[in-house]
Design a protein around this motif. Structure first.
Motif, PDB file in Angstrom:
ATOM      1  N   TYR A 299      36.476  68.535   1.060  1.00  0.00           N
ATOM      2  CA  TYR A 299      37.120  67.920  -0.094  1.00  0.00           C
ATOM      3  C   TYR A 299      36.052  67.165  -0.882  1.00  0.00           C
ATOM      4  CZ  TYR A 299      41.806  68.839   1.784  1.00  0.00           C
ATOM      5  OH  TYR A 299      42.943  69.442   2.247  1.00  0.00           O
ATOM      6  N   SER A 300      36.138  67.222  -2.198  1.00  0.00           N
ATOM      7  CA  SER A 300      35.129  66.593  -3.043  1.00  0.00           C
ATOM      8  C   SER A 300      35.693  65.363  -3.739  1.00  0.00           C
ATOM      9  CB  SER A 300      34.621  67.587  -4.096  1.00  0.00           C
ATOM     10  OG  SER A 300      34.016  68.699  -3.463  1.00  0.00           O
ATOM     11  N   PHE A 301      34.925  64.282  -3.677  1.00  0.00           N
ATOM     12  CA  PHE A 301      35.272  63.026  -4.339  1.00  0.00           C
ATOM     13  C   PHE A 301      34.157  62.657  -5.313  1.00  0.00           C
ATOM     14  CE2 PHE A 301      37.292  63.153  -0.170  1.00  0.00           C
ATOM     15  CZ  PHE A 301      38.617  62.957  -0.516  1.00  0.00           C
ATOM     16  N   GLN A 302      34.365  61.592  -6.047  1.00  0.00           N
ATOM     17  CA  GLN A 302      33.418  61.220  -7.106  1.00  0.00           C
ATOM     18  C   GLN A 302      31.998  61.019  -6.574  1.00  0.00           C
ATOM     19  OE1 GLN A 302      34.809  60.962 -10.148  1.00  0.00           O
ATOM     20  NE2 GLN A 302      33.213  60.107 -11.445  1.00  0.00           N
ATOM     21  N   GLN A 303      31.880  60.402  -5.404  1.00  0.00           N
ATOM     22  CA  GLN A 303      30.573  60.041  -4.864  1.00  0.00           C
ATOM     23  C   GLN A 303      30.058  61.013  -3.807  1.00  0.00           C
ATOM     24  OE1 GLN A 303      28.805  57.275  -5.944  1.00  0.00           O
ATOM     25  NE2 GLN A 303      30.419  56.826  -7.429  1.00  0.00           N
ATOM     26  N   VAL A 304      30.966  61.618  -3.038  1.00  0.00           N
ATOM     27  CA  VAL A 304      30.557  62.417  -1.882  1.00  0.00           C
ATOM     28  C   VAL A 304      31.491  63.610  -1.660  1.00  0.00           C
ATOM     29  CG1 VAL A 304      29.491  60.491  -0.611  1.00  0.00           C
ATOM     30  CG2 VAL A 304      31.936  60.958  -0.334  1.00  0.00           C
ATOM     31  N   HIS A 305      31.005  64.584  -0.886  1.00  0.00           N
ATOM     32  CA  HIS A 305      31.848  65.611  -0.280  1.00  0.00           C
ATOM     33  C   HIS A 305      32.197  65.144   1.133  1.00  0.00           C
ATOM     34  CE1 HIS A 305      30.895  68.387  -3.508  1.00  0.00           C
ATOM     35  NE2 HIS A 305      29.604  68.324  -3.233  1.00  0.00           N
ATOM     36  N   GLN A 306      33.430  65.414   1.568  1.00  0.00           N
ATOM     37  CA  GLN A 306      33.853  65.017   2.917  1.00  0.00           C
ATOM     38  C   GLN A 306      34.467  66.219   3.635  1.00  0.00           C
ATOM     39  OE1 GLN A 306      33.565  60.514   2.707  1.00  0.00           O
ATOM     40  NE2 GLN A 306      33.120  62.114   4.144  1.00  0.00           N
TER      41      GLN A 306
END
Length: 422
Positions: A299-306
């Motif tokens: 899953y992709s977020f503003q700061q990082v991929h998790q």
């Protein structure tokens, strides 16, 4: 409480006004999905303000007290559970320094409740014309006013030494994996908590963001992780293990995602915690109903991929909702495996008490469903003693490289440091 449904012209503008209005109360909270497409999401946002009744544990059996409180009050009930409640669940202790002084658990029945779903807000309150009053709020742009310096509780050199000592415990077979965290703090921080949250939520929007004001104590969270949710008979847990930076462009971003998905160490971390979460859910589940719906999805977020997995189970109608949480607390992604031994070593190697960090913030519904996040990527503030902190960590396995683990911590710290101008 009276219930009124109202249509919103602008969700973002109404959320901003409602949050500013709510913080005028001694106790208030705000949960924001930031409109992430979460298939298990019940609300776009929730605002609760004012206290009708509250639960602060006075004995060592906080979960029993919480169960009584929920049974006595058939109401929407937000609150939080600190990590150190673990000491009631196992033969553990927390003797590291604590400057934030949050109660181990806190829940309240709000005077005013706003449930936003898509472009509609349901307002439950005895105050007439509350929708009009909130819409009349004039948003105030305040300055953060932080001019201090965030210090780490563990130097880089000490961190690397500790990671290598943890790896020695893994080599000996004491544990397979341990979540090891460090704190950044300022001892003389005079900040505006609402401004800090707004800036953090803008810089690092996340599906389980939350703002919680308990008088002089504040949680400002941009958490991407769900601890546990209950919808009817279904229980969902979504542990995160595996982190990668975002790329400078789409090509680099896709390459970083692919590299994370093919990283044997990150995959092993996630799968070990999935096994732990499966075991935790089994304690309250109907036999044979624990399933892994999603394994190691990026899953992709503003700061990082998790890297996130989704584990589900079914519970019977007579299963206590509090016992479901109790059986799985704290979240396995923030402890390690085996869970109890990992928590013993966490106490040994970390320099400060975790408190609300790696605990959970969320709510129970009238129907006794619930949804709780994991308190990570969060600024925590005690306004009275002007102590501001955040913690970051990573999963240590035998394959860990201490330098790379330190870099991962700094990547997770970036949004908080940026907000504070560090």
């Amino acid at each position: 409480m009276q219930s009124v449904d109202c249509i919103l012209d602008s969700i973002s503008e109404f959320k901003r006004k409602a949050l500013q209005w709510a913080t005028s109360f001694e106790v208030a909270c705000f949960f924001d999905s930031n409109e992430y497409k979460d298939r298990y999401s019940s609300y776009t946002a929730i605002i609760a303000a004012g206290v009708k009744k509250e639960f602060v544990p006075t004995s060592d059996d906080t979960f029993s007290g919480l169960s009584d409180f929920l049974n006595e009050n058939a109401a929407f009930t937000p609150g939080f559970i600190c990590y150190d409640v673990k000491n009631e669940l196992e033969d553990l202790n927390s003797s590291n320094p604590d400057r934030l002084h949050f109660p181990d658990m806190y829940f309240f029945v709000p005077q005013h409740l706003l449930l936003i779903k898509d472009n509609t807000v349901e307002i439950l309150s005895d105050t007439p014309s509350l929708f009009e009053k909130i819409n009349a709020v004039k948003p105030i742009t305040r300055k953060l006013n932080f001019d201090g310096k965030m210090q780490s509780s563990i130097s880089r050199e000490s961190y690397i030494q500790k990671v290598n000592r943890i790896r020695e415990h893994i080599r000996r077979g004491d544990i397979y994996e341990m979540n090891f965290c460090q704190q950044f703090f300022s001892e003389d921080a005079d900040i505006d908590p609402l401004t800090a949250f707004i800036q953090l939520n803008r810089l690092s929007p996340a599906p389980f963001s939350s703002f919680f004001k308990l008088r002089d104590k504040y949680i400002m969270s941009s958490s991407p992780e769900r601890f546990m949710k209950k919808i009817g008979a279904k229980v969902i847990s979504q542990p995160i293990k595996g982190t990668a930076a975002r790329g400078a462009d789409q090509k680099e971003d896709e390459e970083l995602k692919r590299t994370l998905l093919e990283n044997d160490k990150e995959l092993a971390e996630n799968i070990m915690i999935v096994d732990l979460v499966r075991n935790d859910l089994t304690k309250s589940a109907i036999p044979g109903t624990v399933k892994v719906e999603e394994l190691c999805k990026i899953y992709s977020f503003q700061q990082v991929h998790q890297m996130i997995s989704t584990v589900t189970s079914k519970v019977s109608d007579d299963t206590s909702v509090v016992s479901i949480i109790k059986d799985a607390f704290p979240m396995g992604s923030m402890t390690g495996a085996p869970k109890v031994r990992s928590m013993e070593l966490i106490e040994q190697f970390e320099e400060t008490k975790r408190g609300i960090y790696s605990g959970a913030v969320g709510y129970f519904t009238v129907e006794k469903d619930f949804d709780f996040n994991v308190v990570i990527r969060s600024l925590i503030y005690n306004q009275t003693n002007q102590y501001l902190s955040f913690q970051v960590g990573s999963a240590i396995t035998f394959a860990s490289d201490a330098e790379l683990e330190y870099k991962e911590c700094m990547l997770k710290a970036k949004a908080m440091l940026d907000v504070l101008g560090q």
